[in-house]
Design a protein around this motif. Structure first.
Motif, PDB file in Angstrom:
ATOM      1  N   LEU A  30      35.325 -47.213  53.207  1.00 53.93           N
ATOM      2  CA  LEU A  30      36.681 -46.913  52.754  1.00 53.93           C
ATOM      3  C   LEU A  30      36.994 -47.663  51.472  1.00 53.93           C
ATOM      4  N   ARG A  31      36.686 -48.937  51.437  1.00 59.71           N
ATOM      5  CA  ARG A  31      37.007 -49.737  50.253  1.00 59.71           C
ATOM      6  C   ARG A  31      36.236 -49.257  49.040  1.00 59.71           C
ATOM      7  N   ALA A  32      34.984 -48.876  49.232  1.00 62.28           N
ATOM      8  CA  ALA A  32      34.190 -48.383  48.097  1.00 62.28           C
ATOM      9  C   ALA A  32      34.761 -47.064  47.580  1.00 62.28           C
ATOM     10  N   ASN A  33      35.130 -46.164  48.493  1.00 59.83           N
ATOM     11  CA  ASN A  33      35.712 -44.878  48.084  1.00 59.83           C
ATOM     12  C   ASN A  33      37.010 -45.087  47.310  1.00 59.83           C
ATOM     13  N   LEU A  34      37.867 -45.956  47.826  1.00 61.97           N
ATOM     14  CA  LEU A  34      39.161 -46.199  47.189  1.00 61.97           C
ATOM     15  C   LEU A  34      38.998 -46.853  45.822  1.00 61.97           C
ATOM     16  N   LYS A  35      38.134 -47.843  45.740  1.00 58.37           N
ATOM     17  CA  LYS A  35      37.960 -48.542  44.464  1.00 58.37           C
ATOM     18  C   LYS A  35      37.464 -47.590  43.387  1.00 58.37           C
ATOM     19  N   HIS A  36      36.460 -46.789  43.725  1.00 58.78           N
ATOM     20  CA  HIS A  36      35.915 -45.858  42.738  1.00 58.78           C
ATOM     21  C   HIS A  36      36.975 -44.860  42.285  1.00 58.78           C
ATOM     22  N   ALA A  37      37.703 -44.290  43.247  1.00 56.50           N
ATOM     23  CA  ALA A  37      38.665 -43.247  42.914  1.00 56.50           C
ATOM     24  C   ALA A  37      39.873 -43.795  42.145  1.00 56.50           C
ATOM     25  N   GLU A  81      44.039 -31.359  50.991  1.00 55.82           N
ATOM     26  CA  GLU A  81      44.761 -31.158  52.245  1.00 55.82           C
ATOM     27  C   GLU A  81      43.905 -30.380  53.244  1.00 55.82           C
ATOM     28  N   LEU A  82      43.105 -29.446  52.739  1.00 52.69           N
ATOM     29  CA  LEU A  82      42.189 -28.704  53.609  1.00 52.69           C
ATOM     30  C   LEU A  82      41.186 -29.647  54.255  1.00 52.69           C
ATOM     31  N   ILE A  83      40.659 -30.581  53.462  1.00 58.15           N
ATOM     32  CA  ILE A  83      39.709 -31.562  53.995  1.00 58.15           C
ATOM     33  C   ILE A  83      40.356 -32.391  55.093  1.00 58.15           C
ATOM     34  N   VAL A  84      41.585 -32.822  54.842  1.00 57.98           N
ATOM     35  CA  VAL A  84      42.305 -33.618  55.836  1.00 57.98           C
ATOM     36  C   VAL A  84      42.549 -32.810  57.101  1.00 57.98           C
ATOM     37  N   GLN A  85      42.971 -31.555  56.936  1.00 59.72           N
ATOM     38  CA  GLN A  85      43.273 -30.731  58.103  1.00 59.72           C
ATOM     39  C   GLN A  85      42.017 -30.419  58.906  1.00 59.72           C
ATOM     40  N   LEU A  86      40.949 -30.022  58.230  1.00 61.95           N
ATOM     41  CA  LEU A  86      39.704 -29.716  58.943  1.00 61.95           C
ATOM     42  C   LEU A  86      39.137 -30.951  59.626  1.00 61.95           C
ATOM     43  N   GLY A  87      39.360 -32.118  59.030  1.00 57.55           N
ATOM     44  CA  GLY A  87      38.833 -33.356  59.597  1.00 57.55           C
ATOM     45  C   GLY A  87      39.722 -33.969  60.658  1.00 57.55           C
ATOM     46  N   HIS A  88      40.797 -33.256  61.057  1.00 60.85           N
ATOM     47  CA  HIS A  88      41.743 -33.788  62.050  1.00 60.85           C
ATOM     48  C   HIS A  88      42.173 -35.196  61.647  1.00 60.85           C
ATOM     49  N   ASP A  89      42.500 -35.323  60.379  1.00 52.22           N
ATOM     50  CA  ASP A  89      42.740 -36.613  59.737  1.00 52.22           C
ATOM     51  C   ASP A  89      44.194 -36.690  59.294  1.00 52.22           C
ATOM     52  N   ARG A  90      44.511 -37.729  58.562  1.00 53.87           N
ATOM     53  CA  ARG A  90      45.835 -37.902  57.977  1.00 53.87           C
ATOM     54  C   ARG A  90      45.677 -38.145  56.478  1.00 53.87           C
ATOM     55  N   PRO A  91      46.628 -37.686  55.676  1.00 56.01           N
ATOM     56  CA  PRO A  91      46.551 -37.949  54.236  1.00 56.01           C
ATOM     57  C   PRO A  91      46.683 -39.441  53.951  1.00 56.01           C
ATOM     58  N   SER A  92      46.000 -39.902  52.914  1.00 48.97           N
ATOM     59  CA  SER A  92      46.029 -41.333  52.591  1.00 48.97           C
ATOM     60  C   SER A  92      46.450 -41.592  51.150  1.00 48.97           C
ATOM     61  N   HIS A  93      46.865 -40.567  50.435  1.00 46.67           N
ATOM     62  CA  HIS A  93      47.238 -40.717  49.027  1.00 46.67           C
ATOM     63  C   HIS A  93      48.216 -39.601  48.692  1.00 46.67           C
ATOM     64  N   ILE A  94      49.174 -39.855  47.827  1.00 46.78           N
ATOM     65  CA  ILE A  94      50.165 -38.841  47.471  1.00 46.78           C
ATOM     66  C   ILE A  94      49.536 -37.689  46.697  1.00 46.78           C
ATOM     67  N   LEU A  95      48.692 -37.997  45.736  1.00 42.08           N
ATOM     68  CA  LEU A  95      48.089 -36.969  44.895  1.00 42.08           C
ATOM     69  C   LEU A  95      46.779 -36.453  45.473  1.00 42.08           C
ATOM     70  N   VAL A  96      45.951 -37.348  45.980  1.00 45.28           N
ATOM     71  CA  VAL A  96      44.621 -36.997  46.490  1.00 45.28           C
ATOM     72  C   VAL A  96      44.560 -37.391  47.967  1.00 45.28           C
ATOM     73  N   PRO A  97      45.059 -36.557  48.865  1.00 50.27           N
ATOM     74  CA  PRO A  97      45.179 -36.948  50.273  1.00 50.27           C
ATOM     75  C   PRO A  97      43.872 -37.347  50.935  1.00 50.27           C
ATOM     76  N   ALA A  98      42.735 -36.850  50.409  1.00 47.87           N
ATOM     77  CA  ALA A  98      41.439 -37.169  51.002  1.00 47.87           C
ATOM     78  C   ALA A  98      40.675 -38.184  50.166  1.00 47.87           C
ATOM     79  N   ILE A  99      41.398 -39.045  49.473  1.00 44.09           N
ATOM     80  CA  ILE A  99      40.750 -40.017  48.595  1.00 44.09           C
ATOM     81  C   ILE A  99      39.847 -40.972  49.361  1.00 44.09           C
ATOM     82  N   HIS A 100      40.084 -41.122  50.654  1.00 48.77           N
ATOM     83  CA  HIS A 100      39.287 -42.034  51.472  1.00 48.77           C
ATOM     84  C   HIS A 100      37.966 -41.415  51.916  1.00 48.77           C
ATOM     85  N   ARG A 101      37.731 -40.159  51.571  1.00 47.04           N
ATOM     86  CA  ARG A 101      36.496 -39.473  51.954  1.00 47.04           C
ATOM     87  C   ARG A 101      35.557 -39.356  50.758  1.00 47.04           C
TER      88      ARG A 101
END
Length: 492
Positions: free
Chosen positions: A24-31, A141-161
């Motif tokens: 998670l930390r690596a994904n967030l830092k890069h993005a 948002e599609l990634i979040v929905q298909l992954g039964h996940d929750r959004p983690s960013h206002i602009l890029v909800p799947a930034i943690h992936r």
């Protein structure tokens, strides 16, 4: 506000767990670093950025001061253009309205444009309970929905992936929601985007009802505006026979001239683009062109309570650009899920506790989810002083006091767990108005400094467990000044 993620702990506990997730930390830092660097270059292209920022602030403040007038003007303009306006005081009322409108069409599925407001009120869940399938069409948002996940960013909800995780989600879940992922799907961006395009295409062509939010509403003409980068929004806004837009009452601007300011600042602050690839605008309905039925659901859901707070109301200026998230050292390490809300990061830390109140453990903890470094204020395109509001809300949590909840003036009780902090602040306040006691205390602290512990005892242990205690100087500043400058000044 119903946007609390069920089962989420208070921010300190959630962040404590999140920072141990190295992926998670690596994904967030890069993005976040990539986005913030691109944004800085885009903003630097405009010599008048500071003036645009001030203009955006002034427009928003003016609109909020006269919100009642502009909302009535908006309703009249939308109605005159063939739309129907609905007013929702809270999330439950908004969900009932939208569910009823969809059922009246006879349809059992809808396509959605990315919308923070619909996430805030839990619309997808409400529709599901009513037997209506809501399909997210934004890629993230599609990634979040298909992954039964929750959004983690206002602009890029799947930034943690990362790309590998997205490929696995598509391969496993797409077939359960519609067209399956292609055989042999890799994690290259082009293949992932093509898989999403094919999966969504059949939904766009079949759906009779579209649901959107709006980035802006223009009061003088009743026009709604959605800016996006993928084209999915344009499909949802133009192909269905019925369009339902769910929008917070603060998203209004008085005139097209005002809109022009935000169409410069929003794309540069969010996607680091000079202009969004897709800027969709619609005004009511038009025969044989676009949806033939348009409904605008205006939601309050805590916004007028926030407006009543002279310090906190500036959070309603927010245009959801997410620039504050991308520069925040706390968000970068903890991620969006730790905030327990659809509004993560610095703006979420001040917006959620105002929309929802500070009665819950998680909302009482959010004003502390910050180092108060001020980077969020520096990048905000509408100059929201987030650190100021954070300190204001911390005072509310610790001290309680007057506030507005559900339109009524109430007196909030102090939150639990802050008795030691209140006692410390009272002691400090007393010392600061008694200079002799303050001077004596400083001298005692300096002369006993070698005996000071490295961590605080009792309730203070929670503070010093994650911070180094500052060393007390060898002598107080007053004594040093008197020793080095006192004689000179007395001889003048």
């Amino acid at each position: 506000m119903s946007g609390t993620f069920v089962g989420m702990p208070a921010f300190p506990k959630a962040a404590h767990d999140a920072v141990r997730n190295t992926t998670l930390r690596a994904n967030l830092k890069h993005a976040t670093h990539t986005i913030r660097d691109k944004r800085a270059r885009a903003v630097a292209e405009l010599d008048d950025w500071a003036l645009l920022r001030e203009a955006g602030k002034q427009i928003k403040d003016h609109t909020l001061r006269h919100l009642d007038t502009y909302l009535v003007q908006l309703e009249e303009a939308v109605t005159a253009a063939g739309g129907i306006v609905h007013w929702a005081a809270d999330a439950d009322e908004a969900n009932r309205i939208v569910t009823r409108l969809v059922k009246e069409t006879g349809e059992s599925e809808v396509v959605k444009v990315k919308s923070m407001a619909t996430q805030e009120i839990g619309l997808n869940e409400a529709l599901e309970e009513a037997g209506i399938a809501a399909y997210e069409t934004d890629l993230a948002e599609l990634i979040v929905q298909l992954g039964h996940d929750r959004p983690s960013h206002i602009l890029v909800p799947a930034i943690h992936r990362n790309r590998g995780e997205i490929r696995d989600i598509f391969t496993k879940e797409m077939s359960q929601w519609g067209r399956p992922a292609p055989e042999g799907l890799t994690d290259t961006p082009a293949e992932l985007a093509e898989a999403a395009r094919l999966h969504l295409r059949e939904k766009f062509l079949r759906a009779k009802v579209g649901i959107s939010g709006a980035n802006f509403m223009v009061a003088e003409t009743g026009t709604l505006v959605v800016v996006e980068s993928e084209g999915n929004g344009r499909m949802c806004l133009t192909l269905p026979e019925t369009l339902i837009s769910v929008v917070g009452i603060e998203k209004i601007v008085p005139t097209w001239r005002d809109l022009e300011v935000f169409l410069q600042t929003l794309p540069r602050s969010s996607t680091a683009e000079r202009m969004n690839p897709y800027t969709s605008m619609w005004t009511g309905t038009t025969d044989t062109d676009g949806p033939q039925a348009f409904h605008l659901v205006l939601i309050d859901n805590g916004r007028t309570d926030t407006l009543a707070d002279e310090v906190g109301r500036q959070a309603l200026r927010c245009i959801r650009c997410s620039a504050c998230l991308n520069v925040c050292p706390v968000y970068e390490r903890a991620g969006g899920h730790a905030y327990g809300s659809v509004y993560p990061g610095p703006i979420g830390a001040i917006l959620s506790p105002q929309l929802r109140g500070t009665a819950s453990e998680i909302d009482a903890s959010l004003p502390y989810a910050s180092s108060l470094c001020g980077a969020c204020y520096e990048v905000c395109p509408v100059a929201i002083d987030i650190p100021e509001v954070l300190v204001h809300l911390r005072e509310r949590v610790v001290q309680g006091g007057p506030a507005t909840r559900q339109g009524n003036r109430v007196v909030l009780k102090p939150a639990k767990g802050h008795a030691a902090e209140r006692a410390a602040m009272r002691a400090a306040g007393w010392a600061f108005v008694h200079p002799g006691a303050l001077r004596a205390g400083q001298r005692v602290a300096s002369r006993t400094r070698r005996f000071h512990p490295r961590t605080l005892p009792g309730p203070g242990r929670a503070w010093s467990a994650t911070r180094d205690l500052p060393q007390v100087p060898a002598e107080p500043f007053r004594d040093w000044w008197q020793r080095t400058h006192g004689k000179k000044e007395s001889g003048k």
